[in-house]
Design a protein around this motif. Structure first.
Motif, short mmCIF file in Angstrom:
data_model
loop_
_atom_site.label_atom_id
_atom_site.label_comp_id
_atom_site.label_asym_id
_atom_site.label_seq_id
_atom_site.Cartn_x
_atom_site.Cartn_y
_atom_site.Cartn_z
N ARG A 39 11.82 2.37 11.57
CA ARG A 39 11.87 1.68 10.28
C ARG A 39 10.75 2.17 9.38
O ARG A 39 9.64 2.42 9.85
N ASP A 40 11.05 2.30 8.10
CA ASP A 40 10.01 2.73 7.16
C ASP A 40 9.04 1.56 6.95
O ASP A 40 9.31 0.43 7.36
N PRO A 41 7.87 1.83 6.35
CA PRO A 41 6.85 0.78 6.22
C PRO A 41 7.35 -0.50 5.53
O PRO A 41 7.01 -1.60 5.97
N GLU A 42 8.16 -0.37 4.51
CA GLU A 42 8.66 -1.56 3.82
C GLU A 42 9.58 -2.38 4.73
O GLU A 42 9.48 -3.60 4.80
N GLN A 43 10.48 -1.70 5.43
CA GLN A 43 11.37 -2.40 6.36
C GLN A 43 10.57 -3.08 7.47
O GLN A 43 10.90 -4.18 7.90
N MET A 44 9.53 -2.41 7.93
CA MET A 44 8.71 -2.97 9.00
C MET A 44 7.98 -4.23 8.52
O MET A 44 7.90 -5.21 9.24
N ARG A 45 7.48 -4.21 7.29
CA ARG A 45 6.80 -5.39 6.75
C ARG A 45 7.77 -6.56 6.59
O ARG A 45 7.41 -7.71 6.83
N ILE A 46 8.99 -6.26 6.19
CA ILE A 46 10.00 -7.30 6.05
C ILE A 46 10.32 -7.89 7.43
O ILE A 46 10.42 -9.10 7.59
N ALA A 47 10.44 -7.02 8.42
CA ALA A 47 10.80 -7.48 9.77
C ALA A 47 9.66 -8.19 10.48
O ALA A 47 9.89 -9.16 11.21
N ARG A 48 8.42 -7.74 10.29
CA ARG A 48 7.30 -8.25 11.06
C ARG A 48 6.29 -9.05 10.28
O ARG A 48 5.35 -9.59 10.86
N GLY A 49 6.40 -9.07 8.98
CA GLY A 49 5.46 -9.84 8.18
C GLY A 49 4.22 -9.05 7.81
O GLY A 49 4.18 -7.83 7.90
N SER A 50 3.19 -9.77 7.43
CA SER A 50 1.99 -9.13 6.88
C SER A 50 1.08 -8.54 7.95
O SER A 50 0.15 -7.83 7.63
N GLY A 51 1.35 -8.79 9.23
CA GLY A 51 0.50 -8.27 10.29
C GLY A 51 0.86 -6.87 10.73
O GLY A 51 0.77 -6.54 11.90
N VAL A 52 1.28 -6.03 9.78
CA VAL A 52 1.72 -4.67 10.10
C VAL A 52 0.96 -3.66 9.24
O VAL A 52 0.81 -3.87 8.03
N CYS A 53 0.49 -2.58 9.87
CA CYS A 53 -0.08 -1.48 9.10
C CYS A 53 0.32 -0.16 9.77
O CYS A 53 0.49 -0.10 10.99
N GLN A 54 0.49 0.85 8.96
CA GLN A 54 0.87 2.17 9.45
C GLN A 54 -0.37 2.86 10.00
O GLN A 54 -1.42 2.85 9.37
N MET A 55 -0.24 3.47 11.18
CA MET A 55 -1.39 4.06 11.87
C MET A 55 -1.37 5.58 11.90
O MET A 55 -2.17 6.18 12.59
N GLY A 56 -0.47 6.21 11.20
CA GLY A 56 -0.42 7.67 11.20
C GLY A 56 0.58 8.16 10.18
O GLY A 56 1.15 7.36 9.42
N PRO A 57 0.82 9.46 10.16
CA PRO A 57 1.78 10.02 9.20
C PRO A 57 3.22 9.74 9.63
O PRO A 57 3.47 9.15 10.68
N ARG A 58 4.14 10.21 8.82
CA ARG A 58 5.57 10.13 9.14
C ARG A 58 5.87 11.29 10.09
O ARG A 58 5.40 12.40 9.90
#
Length: 83
Positions: A39-58
């Motif tokens: 899932r892209d970052p926006e989809q991941m935030r929608i699915a998991r809420g605000s406790g999500v951050c990207q830890m590397g590149p695509r």
């Protein structure tokens, strides 16, 4: 008469042949754990809420994202923080 039939057969085979889906993979810290997800970052935030951050590149390949997570962050499932 055979040419249109042959062309239709070739087209049907081409459409039925599985192709590799173009996908991107990301490494996230999601609710305190390292995850590799498609899932892209926006989809991941929608699915998991605000406790999500990207830890590397695509990454283009799942194996590359998993290797990055293992080599740099200890692997999927390890504890992490978005702070």
């Amino acid at each position: 008469m055979r040419t249109p039939l042959a062309a239709a057969f070739v087209a049907a085979v081409a459409l039925a042949t599985p192709t590799a889906a173009l996908a991107d993979y990301f490494v996230y810290c999601a609710n305190g754990r390292i995850e590799v997800d498609g899932r892209d970052p926006e989809q991941m935030r929608i699915a998991r809420g605000s406790g999500v951050c990207q830890m590397g590149p695509r990454f283009r390949y799942l194996s590359d994202a998993q290797e990055f997570a293992r080599r740099n962050l200890g692997g999927a499932g390890r504890a992490c923080s978005c702070r």
